[in-house]
Design a protein around this motif. Structure first.
Motif, PDB file in Angstrom:
ATOM      1  N   LYS A   1     -19.108  -4.733   2.692  1.00 13.40           N
ATOM      2  CA  LYS A   1     -19.281  -6.168   2.460  1.00 13.40           C
ATOM      3  C   LYS A   1     -17.951  -6.854   2.184  1.00 13.40           C
ATOM      4  CE  LYS A   1     -22.652  -6.274  -0.678  1.00 13.40           C
ATOM      5  NZ  LYS A   1     -23.715  -6.912  -1.510  1.00 13.40           N
ATOM      6  N   VAL A   2     -17.037  -6.152   1.508  1.00 12.39           N
ATOM      7  CA  VAL A   2     -15.691  -6.692   1.299  1.00 12.39           C
ATOM      8  C   VAL A   2     -15.005  -6.905   2.648  1.00 12.39           C
ATOM      9  CG1 VAL A   2     -13.394  -6.194   0.385  1.00 12.39           C
ATOM     10  CG2 VAL A   2     -15.416  -5.746  -1.018  1.00 12.39           C
ATOM     11  N   TYR A   3     -15.134  -5.933   3.543  1.00 13.57           N
ATOM     12  CA  TYR A   3     -14.539  -6.064   4.872  1.00 13.57           C
ATOM     13  C   TYR A   3     -15.195  -7.212   5.640  1.00 13.57           C
ATOM     14  CZ  TYR A   3     -12.404  -1.454   4.119  1.00 13.57           C
ATOM     15  OH  TYR A   3     -11.681  -0.396   3.633  1.00 13.57           O
ATOM     16  N   ALA A   4     -16.506  -7.351   5.502  1.00 11.37           N
ATOM     17  CA  ALA A   4     -17.210  -8.419   6.217  1.00 11.37           C
ATOM     18  C   ALA A   4     -16.767  -9.794   5.731  1.00 11.37           C
ATOM     19  CB  ALA A   4     -18.724  -8.253   6.035  1.00 11.37           C
ATOM     20  N   LEU A   5     -16.615  -9.943   4.420  1.00 12.51           N
ATOM     21  CA  LEU A   5     -16.204 -11.260   3.922  1.00 12.51           C
ATOM     22  C   LEU A   5     -14.766 -11.570   4.303  1.00 12.51           C
ATOM     23  CD1 LEU A   5     -14.262 -11.634   1.136  1.00 12.51           C
ATOM     24  CD2 LEU A   5     -16.174 -10.363   0.132  1.00 12.51           C
ATOM     25  N   MET A   6     -13.913 -10.541   4.384  1.00 12.56           N
ATOM     26  CA  MET A   6     -12.542 -10.760   4.813  1.00 12.56           C
ATOM     27  C   MET A   6     -12.502 -11.223   6.270  1.00 12.56           C
ATOM     28  SD  MET A   6      -9.355 -10.901   4.190  1.00 12.56           S
ATOM     29  CE  MET A   6      -8.773  -9.944   2.773  1.00 12.56           C
ATOM     30  N   ALA A   7     -13.269 -10.551   7.119  1.00 11.84           N
ATOM     31  CA  ALA A   7     -13.327 -10.946   8.524  1.00 11.84           C
ATOM     32  C   ALA A   7     -13.895 -12.352   8.674  1.00 11.84           C
ATOM     33  CB  ALA A   7     -14.176  -9.938   9.305  1.00 11.84           C
ATOM     34  N   GLN A   8     -14.921 -12.679   7.901  1.00 11.60           N
ATOM     35  CA  GLN A   8     -15.527 -14.005   7.953  1.00 11.60           C
ATOM     36  C   GLN A   8     -14.532 -15.083   7.538  1.00 11.60           C
ATOM     37  OE1 GLN A   8     -19.300 -14.296   5.889  1.00 11.60           O
ATOM     38  NE2 GLN A   8     -19.124 -16.510   5.619  1.00 11.60           N
ATOM     39  N   SER A   9     -13.768 -14.820   6.492  1.00 12.17           N
ATOM     40  CA  SER A   9     -12.781 -15.793   6.003  1.00 12.17           C
ATOM     41  C   SER A   9     -11.689 -16.024   7.044  1.00 12.17           C
ATOM     42  CB  SER A   9     -12.164 -15.312   4.682  1.00 12.17           C
ATOM     43  OG  SER A   9     -13.152 -15.183   3.686  1.00 12.17           O
ATOM     44  N   ALA A  10     -11.199 -14.929   7.640  1.00 12.07           N
ATOM     45  CA  ALA A  10     -10.147 -15.050   8.644  1.00 12.07           C
ATOM     46  C   ALA A  10     -10.618 -15.841   9.857  1.00 12.07           C
ATOM     47  CB  ALA A  10      -9.664 -13.662   9.057  1.00 12.07           C
ATOM     48  N   LYS A  11     -11.821 -15.537  10.315  1.00 13.46           N
ATOM     49  CA  LYS A  11     -12.339 -16.229  11.484  1.00 13.46           C
ATOM     50  C   LYS A  11     -12.567 -17.707  11.197  1.00 13.46           C
ATOM     51  CE  LYS A  11     -16.101 -16.079  14.892  1.00 13.46           C
ATOM     52  NZ  LYS A  11     -17.339 -15.366  15.313  1.00 13.46           N
ATOM     53  N   ALA A  12     -13.058 -18.032   9.997  1.00 10.30           N
ATOM     54  CA  ALA A  12     -13.358 -19.421   9.662  1.00 10.30           C
ATOM     55  C   ALA A  12     -12.101 -20.284   9.604  1.00 10.30           C
ATOM     56  CB  ALA A  12     -14.097 -19.478   8.323  1.00 10.30           C
ATOM     57  N   HIS A  13     -10.991 -19.705   9.166  1.00 15.85           N
ATOM     58  CA  HIS A  13      -9.792 -20.506   8.924  1.00 15.85           C
ATOM     59  C   HIS A  13      -8.676 -20.281   9.949  1.00 15.85           C
ATOM     60  CE1 HIS A  13     -11.350 -21.997   5.115  1.00 15.85           C
ATOM     61  NE2 HIS A  13     -11.769 -20.758   4.859  1.00 15.85           N
TER      62      HIS A  13
ATOM     63  N   GLY B   1       0.771  -1.237   0.000  1.00 13.67           N
ATOM     64  CA  GLY B   1       0.000   0.000   0.000  1.00 13.67           C
ATOM     65  C   GLY B   1       0.795   1.275   0.000  1.00 13.67           C
ATOM     66  N   ALA B   2       2.112   1.183  -0.087  1.00 12.05           N
ATOM     67  CA  ALA B   2       2.919   2.411  -0.033  1.00 12.05           C
ATOM     68  C   ALA B   2       2.628   3.348  -1.190  1.00 12.05           C
ATOM     69  CB  ALA B   2       4.410   2.058  -0.007  1.00 12.05           C
ATOM     70  N   ILE B   3       2.261   2.782  -2.346  1.00 12.03           N
ATOM     71  CA  ILE B   3       1.968   3.635  -3.499  1.00 12.03           C
ATOM     72  C   ILE B   3       0.470   3.697  -3.789  1.00 12.03           C
ATOM     73  CG2 ILE B   3       4.231   3.271  -4.554  1.00 12.03           C
ATOM     74  CD1 ILE B   3       2.969   1.198  -6.385  1.00 12.03           C
ATOM     75  N   GLY B   4      -0.338   3.183  -2.864  1.00 13.43           N
ATOM     76  CA  GLY B   4      -1.782   3.261  -3.032  1.00 13.43           C
ATOM     77  C   GLY B   4      -2.341   4.556  -2.458  1.00 13.43           C
ATOM     78  N   GLU B   5      -3.618   4.770  -2.694  1.00  8.90           N
ATOM     79  CA  GLU B   5      -4.316   5.938  -2.162  1.00  8.90           C
ATOM     80  C   GLU B   5      -5.146   5.524  -0.944  1.00  8.90           C
ATOM     81  OE1 GLU B   5      -4.046   9.023  -3.280  1.00  8.90           O
ATOM     82  OE2 GLU B   5      -2.726   8.518  -4.974  1.00  8.90           O
ATOM     83  N   ASN B   6      -5.302   6.477  -0.011  1.00 11.16           N
ATOM     84  CA  ASN B   6      -6.175   6.265   1.156  1.00 11.16           C
ATOM     85  C   ASN B   6      -5.754   5.042   1.977  1.00 11.16           C
ATOM     86  OD1 ASN B   6      -7.870   8.444   0.302  1.00 11.16           O
ATOM     87  ND2 ASN B   6      -8.814   7.056  -1.172  1.00 11.16           N
ATOM     88  N   ARG B   7      -4.447   4.853   2.169  1.00 11.02           N
ATOM     89  CA  ARG B   7      -3.967   3.712   2.948  1.00 11.02           C
ATOM     90  C   ARG B   7      -4.356   3.883   4.420  1.00 11.02           C
ATOM     91  NH1 ARG B   7       0.388   1.532   5.907  1.00 11.02           N
ATOM     92  NH2 ARG B   7       1.199  -0.464   5.083  1.00 11.02           N
ATOM     93  N   ARG B   8      -4.937   2.819   4.990  1.00  8.14           N
ATOM     94  CA  ARG B   8      -5.365   2.865   6.396  1.00  8.14           C
ATOM     95  C   ARG B   8      -5.051   1.539   7.066  1.00  8.14           C
ATOM     96  NH1 ARG B   8     -11.074   3.471   7.636  1.00  8.14           N
ATOM     97  NH2 ARG B   8     -11.451   2.130   5.828  1.00  8.14           N
ATOM     98  N   GLU B   9      -4.880   1.574   8.380  1.00  8.08           N
ATOM     99  CA  GLU B   9      -4.836   0.377   9.194  1.00  8.08           C
ATOM    100  C   GLU B   9      -6.183   0.242   9.891  1.00  8.08           C
ATOM    101  OE1 GLU B   9      -1.560   0.077  11.837  1.00  8.08           O
ATOM    102  OE2 GLU B   9      -0.048   0.527  10.294  1.00  8.08           O
ATOM    103  N   VAL B  10      -6.823  -0.921   9.728  1.00  5.79           N
ATOM    104  CA  VAL B  10      -8.155  -1.133  10.290  1.00  5.79           C
ATOM    105  C   VAL B  10      -8.179  -2.463  11.026  1.00  5.79           C
ATOM    106  CG1 VAL B  10      -9.279   0.218   8.477  1.00  5.79           C
ATOM    107  CG2 VAL B  10      -9.025  -2.251   8.194  1.00  5.79           C
ATOM    108  N   SER B  11      -9.222  -2.682  11.792  1.00  7.80           N
ATOM    109  CA  SER B  11      -9.451  -3.962  12.448  1.00  7.80           C
ATOM    110  C   SER B  11     -10.713  -4.578  11.853  1.00  7.80           C
ATOM    111  CB  SER B  11      -9.617  -3.769  13.960  1.00  7.80           C
ATOM    112  OG  SER B  11      -9.912  -5.007  14.590  1.00  7.80           O
TER     113      SER B  11
END
Length: 363
Positions: free
Chosen positions: A349-361, A280-290
């Motif tokens: 929804k992208v964030y929700a599916l990412m969280a769901q995938s991480a929790k499942a595995h 993300g160093a060359i991306g836009e709107n880089r953020r750290e989220v939970s």
């Protein structure tokens, strides 16, 4: 490899790239024989058959507002046009409609055979093109154009011209030219017909499954060897959040989720070798989220591209990532010359599916 701060080109086999970085071979294709690509060789005779058809015979203009004295004109042995009164109808035998354009066009049978339609083009909305495939590359094209001052034109109202043309070809004994509605008409395996990467069709395969028992570090190690494992990590969560119409395919070192309606393209990865904070160093709107208790890096890779790199170990500096790159697409059947951006609701929804995938595995 994944797109990182140091950009390494996607490669299909092990080699050194121009920067000297090693690119690993993504999967051993000898594990099982690859499914062959659909064969188009028996349709090459179609181009010869087209030489025997008079395009003007396919041009039925009875419903057009034909002014007195204006008739059909044979532009060439493969093209015939009617023009007058601010509108035109053109039939072309054997023009090209490639894989990407077929994905972008609406798919709807014409007189019982496979066909595609596209409303509008780079010049504006006042046109409709119906394309009837005769090979994996070539089509019989019926194109209607109206004056720009007359505004949009409905492809459904123009379909009858293509239907009459197809029936004329069939009545002349050339019905075998066409594809049945469910018959493959692109050189792609299964749902790879909805995925386009220049020069990539040979390596695209439908998802073939993975061991559902894989978890944690074992899962990431397996994903490093088998692209299908990457699909398995995200499959349930993508279906739950964006619908079961999205289909996983593998290409290069990645898994992609494609949609028959051409509304989304998701690239997903599960990789043990890189840390989320490398991105993300060359991306836009880089953020750290939970996300569901897992730290992640998010950023915009392009105006219509949103990336999420999550640490399944809850440490952004530790090697090991789950990644999704979400891109909205234009849909099918209407020409667009701009990019649609993800809405806030879609990003959620992208964030929700990412969280769901991480929790499942990774629990």
């Amino acid at each position: 490899m994944l797109a990182a701060v140091i950009v390494v080109p996607i490669a299909l086999s092990g080699s050194d790239d121009s920067s000297g970085a090693q690119v690993r071979t993504p999967v051993d294709e000898e594990q099982k024989p690859p499914e062959p690509l659909p064969d188009d060789s028996d349709r090459r005779a179609a181009l010869t058959t087209l030489d025997d058809i008079d395009p003007c015979d396919l041009l039925d203009v009875r419903d057009l507002k034909r002014p007195d004295g204006v008739e059909k004109v044979a532009v060439s042995s493969h093209q015939c046009v009617f023009a007058g009164g601010g509108e035109s109808l053109t039939v072309t035998l054997g023009t090209e409609l490639g894989h990407l354009r077929r994905i972008e066009s609406a798919e709807e049978p014409v007189a019982g055979v496979k066909a595609y339609s596209m409303q509008g083009d780079i010049e504006g909305p006042g046109s409709c093109t119906w394309s009837v495939p005769v090979t994996f590359t070539d089509v019989i094209e019926f194109r209607y154009e109206t004056g720009s001052d007359e505004g949009d034109v409905s492809c459904s109202s123009i379909k009858r011209y293509a239907e009459r043309g197809v029936r004329t070809v069939r009545s002349s004994g050339h019905g075998s030219l066409f594809f049945e509605p469910d018959e493959p008409d692109v050189a792609a395996r299964g749902d790879c017909r909805y995925f386009f990467q220049p020069g990539g069709v040979e390596d695209c395969h439908p998802y073939s499954g993975a061991d559902p028992r894989l978890k944690g570090e074992e899962l990431l190690a397996a994903a490093d060897e088998d692209r299908n494992v990457q699909c398995a990590v995200f499959k349930d969560a993508i279906e739950d959040n964006f619908g079961s119409q999205l289909s996983p395919v593998v290409w290069g070192e990645h898994c992609f989720f494609v949609s028959p309606d051409n509304t989304y393209l998701f690239r997903v990865n599960a990789d043990p070798s890189f840390a989320p904070d490398e991105y993300g160093a060359i991306g836009e709107n880089r953020r750290e989220v939970s996300l569901g208790g897992f730290p992640a890096i998010t950023f915009d890779g392009a105006p219509n591209l949103h990336d999420v790199y999550l640490s399944p170990y809850r440490d952004l500096s530790r090697a090991g990532i789950l990644h999704i790159s979400a891109r909205p697409l234009a849909g099918r059947g209407t020409y667009r010359d701009d990019y649609r951006e993800l809405s806030d609701a879609e990003i959620d929804k992208v964030y929700a599916l990412m969280a769901q995938s991480a929790k499942a595995h990774f629990g």
